[in-house]
Design a protein around this motif. Structure first.
Motif, mmCIF file in Angstrom:
data_model
loop_
_atom_site.group_PDB
_atom_site.id
_atom_site.type_symbol
_atom_site.label_atom_id
_atom_site.label_comp_id
_atom_site.label_asym_id
_atom_site.label_seq_id
_atom_site.Cartn_x
_atom_site.Cartn_y
_atom_site.Cartn_z
ATOM 1 N N PHE A 31 48.246 26.210 35.293
ATOM 2 C CA PHE A 31 46.818 26.062 35.539
ATOM 3 C C PHE A 31 46.070 27.383 35.620
ATOM 4 O O PHE A 31 44.856 27.390 35.795
ATOM 5 C CB PHE A 31 46.585 25.291 36.846
ATOM 6 C CG PHE A 31 47.193 23.932 36.850
ATOM 7 C CD1 PHE A 31 46.710 22.938 36.025
ATOM 8 C CD2 PHE A 31 48.264 23.641 37.679
ATOM 9 C CE1 PHE A 31 47.265 21.674 36.025
ATOM 10 C CE2 PHE A 31 48.836 22.380 37.690
ATOM 11 C CZ PHE A 31 48.338 21.392 36.856
ATOM 12 N N SER A 32 46.768 28.507 35.551
ATOM 13 C CA SER A 32 46.083 29.775 35.773
ATOM 14 C C SER A 32 46.745 30.930 35.034
ATOM 15 O O SER A 32 47.879 30.816 34.573
ATOM 16 C CB SER A 32 46.031 30.085 37.268
ATOM 17 O OG SER A 32 47.346 30.213 37.781
ATOM 18 N N CYS A 33 46.010 32.025 34.956
ATOM 19 C CA CYS A 33 46.510 33.292 34.423
ATOM 20 C C CYS A 33 46.199 34.368 35.456
ATOM 21 O O CYS A 33 45.176 34.304 36.123
ATOM 22 C CB CYS A 33 45.809 33.662 33.124
ATOM 23 S SG CYS A 33 46.223 32.614 31.739
ATOM 24 N N VAL A 34 47.085 35.346 35.553
ATOM 25 C CA VAL A 34 46.869 36.455 36.467
ATOM 26 C C VAL A 34 46.778 37.735 35.650
ATOM 27 O O VAL A 34 47.612 37.977 34.769
ATOM 28 C CB VAL A 34 48.000 36.570 37.521
ATOM 29 C CG1 VAL A 34 47.742 37.740 38.458
ATOM 30 C CG2 VAL A 34 48.115 35.269 38.317
ATOM 31 N N PHE A 35 45.754 38.524 35.943
ATOM 32 C CA PHE A 35 45.501 39.754 35.207
ATOM 33 C C PHE A 35 45.487 40.951 36.151
ATOM 34 O O PHE A 35 45.087 40.835 37.305
ATOM 35 C CB PHE A 35 44.131 39.689 34.511
ATOM 36 C CG PHE A 35 44.034 38.583 33.507
ATOM 37 C CD1 PHE A 35 44.422 38.793 32.192
ATOM 38 C CD2 PHE A 35 43.565 37.334 33.869
ATOM 39 C CE1 PHE A 35 44.337 37.775 31.259
ATOM 40 C CE2 PHE A 35 43.475 36.304 32.953
ATOM 41 C CZ PHE A 35 43.864 36.527 31.638
ATOM 42 N N LYS A 36 45.906 42.080 35.635
ATOM 43 C CA LYS A 36 45.722 43.351 36.326
ATOM 44 C C LYS A 36 44.337 43.814 35.908
ATOM 45 O O LYS A 36 44.045 43.930 34.715
ATOM 46 C CB LYS A 36 46.791 44.353 35.885
ATOM 47 C CG LYS A 36 46.685 45.700 36.553
ATOM 48 C CD LYS A 36 47.832 46.610 36.089
ATOM 49 C CE LYS A 36 47.793 47.951 36.776
ATOM 50 N NZ LYS A 36 48.955 48.786 36.376
#
Length: 135
Positions: free
Chosen positions: A20-25
């Motif tokens: 359900f999500s993406c994590v970004f720096k």
């Protein structure tokens, strides 16, 4: 304090992706501090057809819990906002520059190496302390 938007951040790299999500720096333009930004765009409509989707309530509960916990073994919550242009809930958090435990496991698999026993105990103790705080 004004509410942030995605335009306030420069995406440096993608750290991971879930169902359900993406994590970004990311780096905030104003203060040049690097954070982890989780973008969640999945909001399923509740089975009862209510105006407030169940997924949104789950995400808001996640934000509430993150905002209420401060502990050295739990990633710090910084802020959350809904970005209208992309229709995503964004959660800004402290970044673990060394990566998470899964990254460390995969690195050992890739390099055909093993954890030292002291590393395992240290990780176990840190996870247990964080879990105890959450409970």
């Amino acid at each position: 304090n004004r509410t942030s938007t995605l335009r306030d951040f420069e995406v440096i790299s993608k750290l991971g992706e879930g169902s359900f999500s993406c994590v970004f720096k990311v780096r905030r333009y104003d203060d040049q501090v690097v954070y982890a930004l989780k973008k969640d765009s999945q909001f399923d409509v509740g089975q009862d057809g209510s105006d407030v989707p169940n997924r949104a309530l789950e995400r808001l509960n996640e934000v509430r819990i993150l905002a209420s916990v401060t502990h050295p073994n739990i990633i710090n919550y910084k802020e959350a906002f809904f970005d209208d242009s992309s229709e995503t809930l964004c959660i800004v958090m402290e970044i673990a520059e060394a990566g998470d435990i899964l990254k460390k496991i995969n690195d050992h698999i890739k390099n055909k190496t093993y954890f030292q026993e002291s590393e395992i105990w240290k990780a176990f103790i840190h996870m247990t302390r964080g879990l105890k705080t959450l409970h």
